[in-house]
Write a protein that holds these residues in place. Sequence first.
Motif, PDB file in Angstrom:
ATOM      1  N   LEU A 279       0.823  -1.206   0.000  1.00 53.69           N
ATOM      2  CA  LEU A 279       0.000   0.000   0.000  1.00 53.69           C
ATOM      3  C   LEU A 279       0.859   1.260   0.000  1.00 53.69           C
TER       4      LEU A 279
ATOM      5  N   HIS B 126      -3.416   4.516   4.460  1.00 52.49           N
ATOM      6  CA  HIS B 126      -3.991   3.379   5.180  1.00 52.49           C
ATOM      7  C   HIS B 126      -3.571   3.399   6.633  1.00 52.49           C
TER       8      HIS B 126
ATOM      9  N   VAL C  39      -3.389  -5.606  -3.218  1.00 47.67           N
ATOM     10  CA  VAL C  39      -3.170  -4.155  -3.291  1.00 47.67           C
ATOM     11  C   VAL C  39      -3.266  -3.660  -4.732  1.00 47.67           C
TER      12      VAL C  39
END
Length: 437
Positions: A27, A34, A402
Amino acid sequence: MAISPTESTEVVVVGAGQSGLAASAHLTRQGIPHLVLEKEDIADRWRHGRWDSLVANGPAWHDRFPDMEIPGVGPDDFATKDQMADYFAVFARSIDAPVRTGVDVRSVTPRDGAAGFTVETSTGTITAGGVIAATGPFQVPVAPRIIDEELVPHQIHSAAYRNPEQLPEGGVLVVGAGSSGAQIAEELRASGREVHLSVGPHDRPPRSYRSRDFVWWLGVLGKWDATAPDSDHVTIAVSGARGGHTVDFRELAAAGITLVGRTEPAADGTLRFADDLRRNITEGDDNLLGLLAEADAYCAVNGLDLPEETEVHELGPLPACVTDPVRTLDPREAGITSIIWATGYAQDFSWLQVDAFDAAGRPAHQRGVSTEPGIYFLGLPWLSRRGSSFIWGTWHDAMHVVDHIDTRRRYAQYAPALPSASPLSAPAPRLLEEISR
């Protein structure tokens, strides 16, 4: 760091073990905001959820993330549980993972009238466009209630076992002979305990063969990429303890461990065992010999000059406890005062209140992408392949998840360009000049 009463982020990752940290790394690389929420501490199951002498089941060159080696551990050595916990903590710092520890995720629900999810935690509410469940396969210890505690007073799951001194004096029945059960039984016997080991169906690969670890053989033979189990049982009996060794039930019997069949419900004050011990042992032997034969064939086809080990193919006679197995046992007469249930774990996603499960309550997904848009799973056995629940396997699964999140994100961010004037309504200057002539 405390969470404010209301907060928003694009993705919430639940769990800061190997799967959650792998997700965070990918990420971060994609530039996706996040948070990683962890009820305990980073890699807490490694540090506090295992017995004292546990080591990784694979060598350090293999059981790690591709981006970082395990500090202080040789490539062919087996890291201790604390070294693994330290490894993940260092990795989290190296990628500046936004981990918040001590945060219990109590529920995840779809937002009412809006995209995304509401994440209720012990310290506040977070809204998120997506949620990755990275809590792994070892969630709720499972021990069948088939032996009354009046018969054997001290009964614990292998998740609660730490060392032989923790148990009351007396013999021990270890139920389950996968990697955990076999190693615990061996440790207890070495401490001087009388041990009975209940052996169920299992795979029994060699720890190493022809100078290569079995994880290497599974790789070159394509077995890590298998997408579904080839049998009903996938328990693997192999050990990284004492520098790594093949689990050999003949050797365990020779060391004084009494092997018995699968444990059945007790009755009339006796422990009872199924008449399947010989079959379980011989099928495990067949699994071993089959892998050795595949390895030999691979060497021949590819011209690999690896040292031969013909003696590994010679298994020797079955021990007496296998050919004449114990079917019933009075634990008081045998001096058994403890039972350790090395019988695995169940999953608990009760906090995940979304449409991402099948009729049996199992996660419904394809390679971790669930049937509920925006919900993802990581770290589950066979998520995409045999290697999914291993450290390196969850890294590749996290990359796929992802990438899916990033693709959805790009679609969501797309906006059409503003319409431009039509050529017919606004002719170009040169065209106007031609028309005027």
